[in-house]
Design a protein around this motif. Structure first.
Motif, PDB file in Angstrom:
ATOM      1  N   ARG A 194      -5.282 -15.399 -14.807  1.00  0.00           N
ATOM      2  CA  ARG A 194      -6.194 -15.397 -15.942  1.00  0.00           C
ATOM      3  C   ARG A 194      -7.571 -14.892 -15.535  1.00  0.00           C
ATOM      4  NH1 ARG A 194      -6.568 -20.933 -18.325  1.00  0.00           N
ATOM      5  NH2 ARG A 194      -4.395 -20.609 -18.875  1.00  0.00           N
ATOM      6  N   THR A 195      -8.092 -15.389 -14.387  1.00  0.00           N
ATOM      7  CA  THR A 195      -9.404 -14.938 -13.917  1.00  0.00           C
ATOM      8  C   THR A 195      -9.381 -13.432 -13.716  1.00  0.00           C
ATOM      9  OG1 THR A 195      -9.115 -16.855 -12.500  1.00  0.00           O
ATOM     10  CG2 THR A 195     -11.226 -15.769 -12.418  1.00  0.00           C
ATOM     11  N   ASN A 196      -8.279 -12.947 -13.176  1.00  0.00           N
ATOM     12  CA  ASN A 196      -8.143 -11.530 -12.908  1.00  0.00           C
ATOM     13  C   ASN A 196      -8.227 -10.733 -14.199  1.00  0.00           C
ATOM     14  OD1 ASN A 196      -7.761  -9.295 -11.377  1.00  0.00           O
ATOM     15  ND2 ASN A 196      -5.532  -9.394 -11.451  1.00  0.00           N
ATOM     16  N   MET A 229      -2.987 -10.434  -3.985  1.00  0.00           N
ATOM     17  CA  MET A 229      -2.585 -10.998  -2.696  1.00  0.00           C
ATOM     18  C   MET A 229      -2.565 -12.523  -2.763  1.00  0.00           C
ATOM     19  SD  MET A 229      -4.763  -8.451  -0.243  1.00  0.00           S
ATOM     20  CE  MET A 229      -4.200  -9.083   1.320  1.00  0.00           C
ATOM     21  N   ALA A 230      -3.583 -13.101  -3.430  1.00  0.00           N
ATOM     22  CA  ALA A 230      -3.637 -14.565  -3.551  1.00  0.00           C
ATOM     23  C   ALA A 230      -2.467 -15.073  -4.383  1.00  0.00           C
ATOM     24  CB  ALA A 230      -4.966 -14.982  -4.179  1.00  0.00           C
ATOM     25  N   ALA A 231      -2.170 -14.371  -5.476  1.00  0.00           N
ATOM     26  CA  ALA A 231      -1.044 -14.793  -6.311  1.00  0.00           C
ATOM     27  C   ALA A 231       0.244 -14.778  -5.497  1.00  0.00           C
ATOM     28  CB  ALA A 231      -0.924 -13.873  -7.525  1.00  0.00           C
ATOM     29  N   GLY A 232       0.426 -13.728  -4.689  1.00  0.00           N
ATOM     30  CA  GLY A 232       1.608 -13.631  -3.836  1.00  0.00           C
ATOM     31  C   GLY A 232       1.649 -14.760  -2.819  1.00  0.00           C
ATOM     32  N   ALA A 233       0.491 -15.015  -2.186  1.00  0.00           N
ATOM     33  CA  ALA A 233       0.436 -16.054  -1.150  1.00  0.00           C
ATOM     34  C   ALA A 233       0.804 -17.417  -1.737  1.00  0.00           C
ATOM     35  CB  ALA A 233      -0.954 -16.088  -0.522  1.00  0.00           C
ATOM     36  N   VAL A 267       4.885  -8.894  -1.833  1.00  0.00           N
ATOM     37  CA  VAL A 267       4.696  -7.439  -1.986  1.00  0.00           C
ATOM     38  C   VAL A 267       4.470  -7.071  -3.449  1.00  0.00           C
ATOM     39  CG1 VAL A 267       5.805  -5.181  -1.823  1.00  0.00           C
ATOM     40  CG2 VAL A 267       5.956  -6.759   0.085  1.00  0.00           C
ATOM     41  N   LEU A 268       5.282  -7.627  -4.350  1.00  0.00           N
ATOM     42  CA  LEU A 268       5.226  -7.178  -5.742  1.00  0.00           C
ATOM     43  C   LEU A 268       3.872  -7.444  -6.415  1.00  0.00           C
ATOM     44  CD1 LEU A 268       8.921  -7.859  -6.805  1.00  0.00           C
ATOM     45  CD2 LEU A 268       7.876  -5.734  -6.051  1.00  0.00           C
ATOM     46  N   PRO A 269       3.297  -8.676  -6.333  1.00  0.00           N
ATOM     47  CA  PRO A 269       1.968  -8.854  -6.933  1.00  0.00           C
ATOM     48  C   PRO A 269       0.874  -8.035  -6.239  1.00  0.00           C
ATOM     49  CG  PRO A 269       2.838 -10.955  -6.122  1.00  0.00           C
ATOM     50  CD  PRO A 269       3.868  -9.935  -5.847  1.00  0.00           C
ATOM     51  N   THR A 270       0.959  -7.903  -4.898  1.00  0.00           N
ATOM     52  CA  THR A 270      -0.039  -7.104  -4.182  1.00  0.00           C
ATOM     53  C   THR A 270       0.029  -5.651  -4.651  1.00  0.00           C
ATOM     54  OG1 THR A 270       0.269  -8.545  -2.274  1.00  0.00           O
ATOM     55  CG2 THR A 270      -0.907  -6.498  -1.897  1.00  0.00           C
ATOM     56  N   ALA A 271       1.252  -5.134  -4.784  1.00  0.00           N
ATOM     57  CA  ALA A 271       1.411  -3.748  -5.229  1.00  0.00           C
ATOM     58  C   ALA A 271       0.860  -3.579  -6.642  1.00  0.00           C
ATOM     59  CB  ALA A 271       2.883  -3.342  -5.174  1.00  0.00           C
ATOM     60  N   ALA A 272       1.087  -4.572  -7.498  1.00  0.00           N
ATOM     61  CA  ALA A 272       0.577  -4.479  -8.873  1.00  0.00           C
ATOM     62  C   ALA A 272      -0.944  -4.410  -8.870  1.00  0.00           C
ATOM     63  CB  ALA A 272       1.058  -5.669  -9.683  1.00  0.00           C
ATOM     64  N   ALA A 273      -1.581  -5.223  -7.997  1.00  0.00           N
ATOM     65  CA  ALA A 273      -3.050  -5.212  -7.924  1.00  0.00           C
ATOM     66  C   ALA A 273      -3.549  -3.877  -7.368  1.00  0.00           C
ATOM     67  CB  ALA A 273      -3.531  -6.366  -7.050  1.00  0.00           C
ATOM     68  N   LEU A 315       0.840  -1.201   0.000  1.00  0.00           N
ATOM     69  CA  LEU A 315       0.000   0.000   0.000  1.00  0.00           C
ATOM     70  C   LEU A 315       0.873   1.247   0.000  1.00  0.00           C
ATOM     71  CD1 LEU A 315      -3.050   0.562   0.085  1.00  0.00           C
ATOM     72  CD2 LEU A 315      -2.823   0.913   2.551  1.00  0.00           C
ATOM     73  N   PHE A 316       1.889   1.248   0.853  1.00  0.00           N
ATOM     74  CA  PHE A 316       2.797   2.404   0.907  1.00  0.00           C
ATOM     75  C   PHE A 316       3.493   2.587  -0.446  1.00  0.00           C
ATOM     76  CE2 PHE A 316       6.928   4.358   1.562  1.00  0.00           C
ATOM     77  CZ  PHE A 316       6.572   5.504   2.259  1.00  0.00           C
ATOM     78  N   LEU A 317       3.937   1.464  -1.003  1.00  0.00           N
ATOM     79  CA  LEU A 317       4.690   1.496  -2.262  1.00  0.00           C
ATOM     80  C   LEU A 317       3.855   2.110  -3.388  1.00  0.00           C
ATOM     81  CD1 LEU A 317       7.511   0.439  -2.984  1.00  0.00           C
ATOM     82  CD2 LEU A 317       6.442  -1.636  -3.800  1.00  0.00           C
ATOM     83  N   THR A 318       2.549   1.788  -3.421  1.00  0.00           N
ATOM     84  CA  THR A 318       1.729   2.295  -4.530  1.00  0.00           C
ATOM     85  C   THR A 318       1.213   3.708  -4.263  1.00  0.00           C
ATOM     86  OG1 THR A 318      -0.026   0.986  -3.533  1.00  0.00           O
ATOM     87  CG2 THR A 318       0.910   0.174  -5.571  1.00  0.00           C
ATOM     88  N   ARG A 319       1.043   4.072  -2.969  1.00  0.00           N
ATOM     89  CA  ARG A 319       0.404   5.346  -2.696  1.00  0.00           C
ATOM     90  C   ARG A 319       1.369   6.498  -2.447  1.00  0.00           C
ATOM     91  NH1 ARG A 319      -5.107   4.243  -1.570  1.00  0.00           N
ATOM     92  NH2 ARG A 319      -5.551   2.747  -3.214  1.00  0.00           N
TER      93      ARG A 319
END
Lengths: 297, 278
Positions: free
Chosen positions: A290-292, A221-225, A180-186, A101-105
């Motif tokens: 893909r679903t995303n 977040m799921a992709a990261g997990a 962090v990286l996939p969450t930040a992308a989302a 969140l910090f990284l994107t905002r």
């Protein structure tokens, strides 16, 4: 980018030439294909050995290794490894959210760059070196124990090294960038106007998180997990160094079976299990991505 | 206290996000910082805080590197082997990855999706399994190849990282440029050499540096494939940690950290100057 269709379509005309250059494509892919081919050969070697007989891995056939795999000791090691990987994936995902969140905002390019370097370092720097650091922090005479005994007067109150706590800390710390990286992308793909709209319509920040940010960020977040889970099921260095001999993961057991105990079929069967887990992780990851994409149109 | 905003980019919520982020980053970097601090101790043990600061253990490392007993300490030998492995691994990954990236980025052909999936496989493939299987192959085939068995293992793992950087860089090249060169009579190899390669060089370079760092730090694969003659630095560190856990190990580790940070900053500068930083 212009919205006007270009009268010349270069890509199409390049594709028109493509059939002529087909053999060249094979040539371009050959060196990389040889490296990946060797990886596939490795997977086949493991599969062959797992159905081989002990001391006659190449000539004999037997399913003994897989029945050994089902022994209570091995089952408990497998469940243990999967459980630790799941728990570390959960903790890492939670911890990664505020960082992402910090990284994107943040509006400061410097802060963003600093955070990026700080999360990539634990991933890049040798796990060995970082384990030395953890030993100095968690060890019996380590920083944490000294600080706590200075505060409470209790001698050596904690034993954090060579047990699950130490291993878990190491697993989480080294896999944070993966989450962090996939969450930040989302998070980056959520337009701020959505949040402003929610605000105008009277939603407070907590409702905005629950109904807008989290639902839109969850694929990332799921992709990261899943990635963290996949990485940590195969964890070897962290359990080896921070777990001592007390925490055995599948990877450590594979080393023992193939090495000192020389039960190659069992080690190979466990290896094949790890490969299957890794493949499952990769396909699950692809499914989520893909679903995303489909949701976003 | 400031008021919350519609997007949470100010006020208490933002302070909270910032605070938690700082705390977490400090925790993540704690082990690395710890190694750096302890390496400057004047004492004989890994005591924290150090009784006093000194460069004693760095002198010790210097002696191990160039002193009369450098042959026995084997530090210089393993450092050179690690550098050699990392350089060869980068080279192999560039030679294998750049043409493959070009094929996948520019052409459509049968089995392309499958190949893309396969290229990503080494990232998820468990390193222990790859290391052991390669060891089995090497001993079964009798092809003991010293340094090359480690280079090949590192190259398999490094390939996806190089190709990811390389493909991103190639995606940014306008196909019109290649088309123009072809119209002007350039042969396909010449187009690749004079148009594609120079324009993708930033991505290729950052990928190659990344592979170099990954290989230099790699432990698991080296652990299964090293031999008495080929002895990478990570194996040297591991054995030192098991025998004499002296602050000298921390001094060597600190030097590795410094080199790594420098390399990360170089990659960052290379990507940054191309204006395509993540």
């Amino acid at each position: 980018m212009t919205a006007i269709e270009s009268p010349i379509t270069p890509l199409q005309s390049m594709e028109k030439d493509a059939p002529i250059r087909k053999p060249q494509i094979g040539l371009l892919l050959l060196p990389a294909g040889m490296l990946i081919g060797l990886l596939l050969v490795c997977a086949l070697v493991v599969l062959r050995m797992s159905v081989g007989e002990r001391n006659a891995e190449w000539t004999g056939w037997s399913l003994r290794a897989y029945t050994q795999l089902a022994s209570s000791r091995n089952i408990s090691i497998i469940i243990d490894t999967i459980w630790m990987a799941l728990l570390s994936a959960l903790i890492t995902t939670l911890v990664a959210f505020p960082i992402a969140l910090f990284l994107t905002r943040t509006t400061s390019a410097f802060a963003r760059r600093l955070v990026l370097v700080a999360i990539l370092l634990p991933m890049i720097i040798s796990l060995l070196v970082q384990s030395f650091g953890w030993m100095a922090i968690l060890g019996p005479n380590g920083l944490l124990n000294q600080a706590i005994s200075a505060a409470t007067g209790i001698e050596r109150p904690f034993s954090l090294l060579f047990n699950r706590t130490g291993v878990m800390l190491g697993l989480v710390q080294t896999s944070i960038p993966l989450a962090v990286l996939p969450t930040a992308a989302a998070l980056r793909s959520i337009p701020l106007s959505l949040e402003e709209a929610a605000n105008v319509l009277g939603a407070n920040r907590i409702r905005t998180y629950r109904h807008i940010i989290l639902p839109l960020a969850w694929p990332g977040m799921a992709a990261g997990a899943i990635l963290v889970f996949g990485f940590n099921t195969g964890a070897f260095v962290v359990p080896l160094l921070l777990g001592g001999l007390k925490v055995t993961t599948i990877a450590v057991v594979i080393r023992d079976q193939m090495g000192s105990l020389s039960n190659w079929p069992l080690g190979a069967a466990l290896s094949f299990l790890l490969i299957l887990l890794a493949l499952a992780v990769q396909s699950l990851n692809r499914l989520i991505v893909r679903t995303n994409v489909e949701i976003k149109g | 206290m400031s008021m919350p905003t519609a997007t949470g980019r100010a006020g208490m919520e933002w302070q909270l996000v910032k605070g938690i982020t700082c705390m977490l980053l400090a925790l993540m970097l704690a082990p690395i910082c710890m190694v750096l601090v302890i390496s400057f101790t004047s004492g004989d043990t890994l005591q924290f805080p150090p009784p006093a600061l000194s460069l004693r253990w760095y002198q010790e490392v210097w002696t191990m590197l160039v002193g009369p007993d450098a042959g026995i300490a084997r530090l210089r030998e393993s450092l050179l082997v690690s550098l050699e492995i990392a350089a060869l691994t980068s080279l192999v990954c560039v030679l294998a990855g750049v043409p493959a990236s070009y094929a996948l980025e520019r052409y459509r052909f049968a089995g392309k999706t499958l190949i893309e999936e396969l290229i990503g496989l080494p990232v998820v493939f468990p390193a222990v399994v790859l290391g052991i299987a390669l060891l089995v192959l090497v001993s079964a085939s009798g092809l003991e190849s010293g340094i090359f068995q480690i280079v090949v293992a590192h190259s398999i793992v490094g390939l996806p990282f190089l190709m990811r950087n390389c493909m991103t860089a190639m995606r940014g090249i306008d196909p019109m440029l290649e088309e123009a060169a072809k119209t002007l009579g350039a042969s396909p190899p010449r187009v690749f050499w004079e148009i594609v390669l120079p324009l993708a060089s930033g991505g290729i370079a950052s990928g190659a540096i990344l592979v170099f760092i990954l290989s230099f730090n790699e432990f698991t694969l080296s652990y299964f494939l090293y031999s008495v003659d080929v002895f990478p630095l990570s194996i040297w560190l591991f054995q030192q940690a098991n025998t004499s856990f002296s602050p000298a190990v921390f001094a060597v580790s600190s030097l590795i950290v410094v080199v790594n940070v420098a390399a990360v900053l170089v990659v960052d500068a290379v990507i940054g100057s191309r204006g395509s930083a993540a």
